[in-house]
Design a protein around this motif. Structure first.
Motif, PDB file in Angstrom:
ATOM      1  N   ILE A   1     -20.551  19.729  -0.893  1.00  0.00           N
ATOM      2  CA  ILE A   1     -20.733  18.370  -1.436  1.00  0.00           C
ATOM      3  C   ILE A   1     -21.067  17.386  -0.318  1.00  0.00           C
ATOM      4  N   GLY A   2     -21.729  17.874   0.702  1.00  0.00           N
ATOM      5  CA  GLY A   2     -22.033  17.030   1.856  1.00  0.00           C
ATOM      6  C   GLY A   2     -22.717  15.727   1.508  1.00  0.00           C
ATOM      7  N   SER A   3     -23.650  15.767   0.560  1.00  0.00           N
ATOM      8  CA  SER A   3     -24.368  14.545   0.200  1.00  0.00           C
ATOM      9  C   SER A   3     -23.451  13.523  -0.474  1.00  0.00           C
ATOM     10  N   ALA A   4     -22.408  13.994  -1.155  1.00  0.00           N
ATOM     11  CA  ALA A   4     -21.495  13.093  -1.861  1.00  0.00           C
ATOM     12  C   ALA A   4     -20.507  12.413  -0.922  1.00  0.00           C
ATOM     13  N   THR A   5     -20.235  13.019   0.223  1.00  0.00           N
ATOM     14  CA  THR A   5     -19.257  12.448   1.153  1.00  0.00           C
ATOM     15  C   THR A   5     -19.897  11.730   2.331  1.00  0.00           C
ATOM     16  N   ALA A   6     -21.217  11.852   2.455  1.00  0.00           N
ATOM     17  CA  ALA A   6     -21.890  11.351   3.660  1.00  0.00           C
ATOM     18  C   ALA A   6     -21.673   9.863   3.896  1.00  0.00           C
ATOM     19  N   ASN A   7     -21.669   9.066   2.822  1.00  0.00           N
ATOM     20  CA  ASN A   7     -21.603   7.608   2.991  1.00  0.00           C
ATOM     21  C   ASN A   7     -20.361   6.988   2.365  1.00  0.00           C
ATOM     22  N   LEU A   8     -19.312   7.769   2.206  1.00  0.00           N
ATOM     23  CA  LEU A   8     -18.091   7.242   1.598  1.00  0.00           C
ATOM     24  C   LEU A   8     -17.381   6.273   2.537  1.00  0.00           C
ATOM     25  N   THR A   9     -16.782   5.242   1.962  1.00  0.00           N
ATOM     26  CA  THR A   9     -15.910   4.373   2.744  1.00  0.00           C
ATOM     27  C   THR A   9     -14.572   5.082   2.943  1.00  0.00           C
ATOM     28  N   LYS A  10     -13.758   4.554   3.838  1.00  0.00           N
ATOM     29  CA  LYS A  10     -12.434   5.126   4.069  1.00  0.00           C
ATOM     30  C   LYS A  10     -11.622   5.124   2.784  1.00  0.00           C
ATOM     31  N   GLU A  11     -11.738   4.059   2.018  1.00  0.00           N
ATOM     32  CA  GLU A  11     -10.972   3.943   0.775  1.00  0.00           C
ATOM     33  C   GLU A  11     -11.440   4.971  -0.259  1.00  0.00           C
TER      34      GLU A  11
END
Length: 368
Positions: free
Chosen positions: A224-234
């Motif tokens: 799921i690399g594309s789903a986590t690439a730009n996640l904020t810390k929250e």
């Protein structure tokens, strides 16, 4: 949530047979040549010897001399504290008489004396009333016992009787449980370890009491690399807390159709299909890794708090991720948000060093 201990089939098992002399524990260790290393170490803790002598119906997992030979050399070189060694010894003593006849292919979780001679929060950080445990099971027709970091130890001789209990001889020391973050690190769950650091949740997950963590593999995060690439810390924190249940549940506690609430408030659904156990759509690959504050089950997919209806697919470890449309973007441990983690999964103090030494001695013994 309750969990199952060894069945107390025969508390009278260790009782003295009519007309038969049974030695006390110290005498038994002295009369058993392969346990001289354990005797030497135990003798330096008279308070523990005295307490065990007064206890009733106990079981001792006694490491043999081969187990102690390498460990002792490493231990002396590292100046491990007496407190840590006392914790180690107490983790090898079970609160109850558990003969080999109660072992089966179904894992059993036996309460230990860890915490009886001191608090030892590095090894036991549980809700009051919960005991730190070992896991015992028959695998491939042989008896084994598991301590911390999922390390399996062979039971080489069983049911050696002494006046107030029984001894099972084992071929390595049991590693006391460590924190969730250090356990993940030891299990090479690098992406999860990095994620905890990025989300600033290392201290939080380590200090919760009596929890269950469903820990995704590196491959699960890679998928799921594309789903986590730009996640904020929250946002990352919301995903990670969906993997944590605020009560300790071993594999034997999980039931088909069970719903459990997670730390973030959403629920997980347990599905059991034959020998396979799923949490939502993720398959449990390795169950019952004991930590100082609960238990970890390793799973093959990252759970999605926005897709709580995710269900098992075809029963393999290649089910679609719970994040629709997500694609791999290379290794999560070498690229993307989770690869940029800075900081530490936990402090490697003397207590943690003790566990590392045991694991090292075990590995050396396996190669001997």
């Amino acid at each position: 949530m309750q969990f199952k201990f060894f069945s107390l089939l025969s508390l009278s098992f260790a009782a003295t047979a009519f007309g038969q002399a049974v030695p006390d524990l110290v005498t038994l260790l002295g009369d058993t040549s392969e346990l001289s290393g354990l005797l030497s170490l135990v003798s330096t803790f008279p308070e523990i010897v005295s307490a065990l002598g007064a206890a009733e119906n106990i079981t001792v997992f006694a490491p043999d001399n081969r187990a102690f030979e390498t460990f002792t050399k490493m231990y002396e070189a590292r100046n491990i504290t007496r407190e840590s060694v006392a914790a180690l010894l107490s983790y090898h003593v079970l609160n109850g008489s558990f003969p080999s006849t109660v072992l089966s292919k179904t894992p059993a979780f036996a309460p230990t004396y860890l915490g009886a001679f001191g608090e030892y929060p590095d090894f036991k950080n549980l809700t009051q009333g919960d005991s730190q445990v070992v896991k015992a099971v028959i695998e491939a027709d042989k008896p084994y016992v598991y301590g911390g970091i999922g390390m399996r130890v062979s039971i080489s001789d069983t049911d050696v009787r002494f006046t107030n209990g029984i001894v099972h001889i084992i071929d390595s020391l049991l590693a006391p449980p460590m924190s969730v973050s250090l356990t993940a690190e030891a299990a090479n769950l690098t992406a999860l370890t990095n994620a905890l650091v990025v989300a600033d949740l290392v201290s939080t997950v380590n200090h919760l009491n009596s929890i269950t963590v469903f820990a995704p593999t590196d491959a699960a995060f890679d998928a799921i690399g594309s789903a986590t690439a730009n996640l904020t810390k929250e946002q990352l924190g919301e995903i990670l807390t969906y993997h944590v249940v605020p009560s300790r549940a071993f594999s034997t506690d999980l039931e088909d159709g069970m719903e459990v609430e997670t730390v973030n408030g959403n629920k997980l659904t347990i599905t059991i299909e034959g020998a396979d156990v799923y949490v939502n759509g993720a398959k449990v690959l390795m169950a019952d890794v004991i930590t100082n504050n609960g238990v970890v089950h390793v799973i093959d997919n990252v759970l999605n708090p926005n897709n709580t209806d995710d269900k098992p697919g075809n029963g393999t470890a290649t089910d679609e991720p719970a994040f629709p449309g997500a694609t791999p973007t290379g290794s999560a441990t070498t690229s993307g948000a989770l690869a940029t983690a800075t900081g530490s999964a936990g402090k490697m103090g003397m207590s943690s060093m003790l566990v590392v030494l045991i694991a090292g001695a075990f590995a050396i013994g396996m190669m001997a």
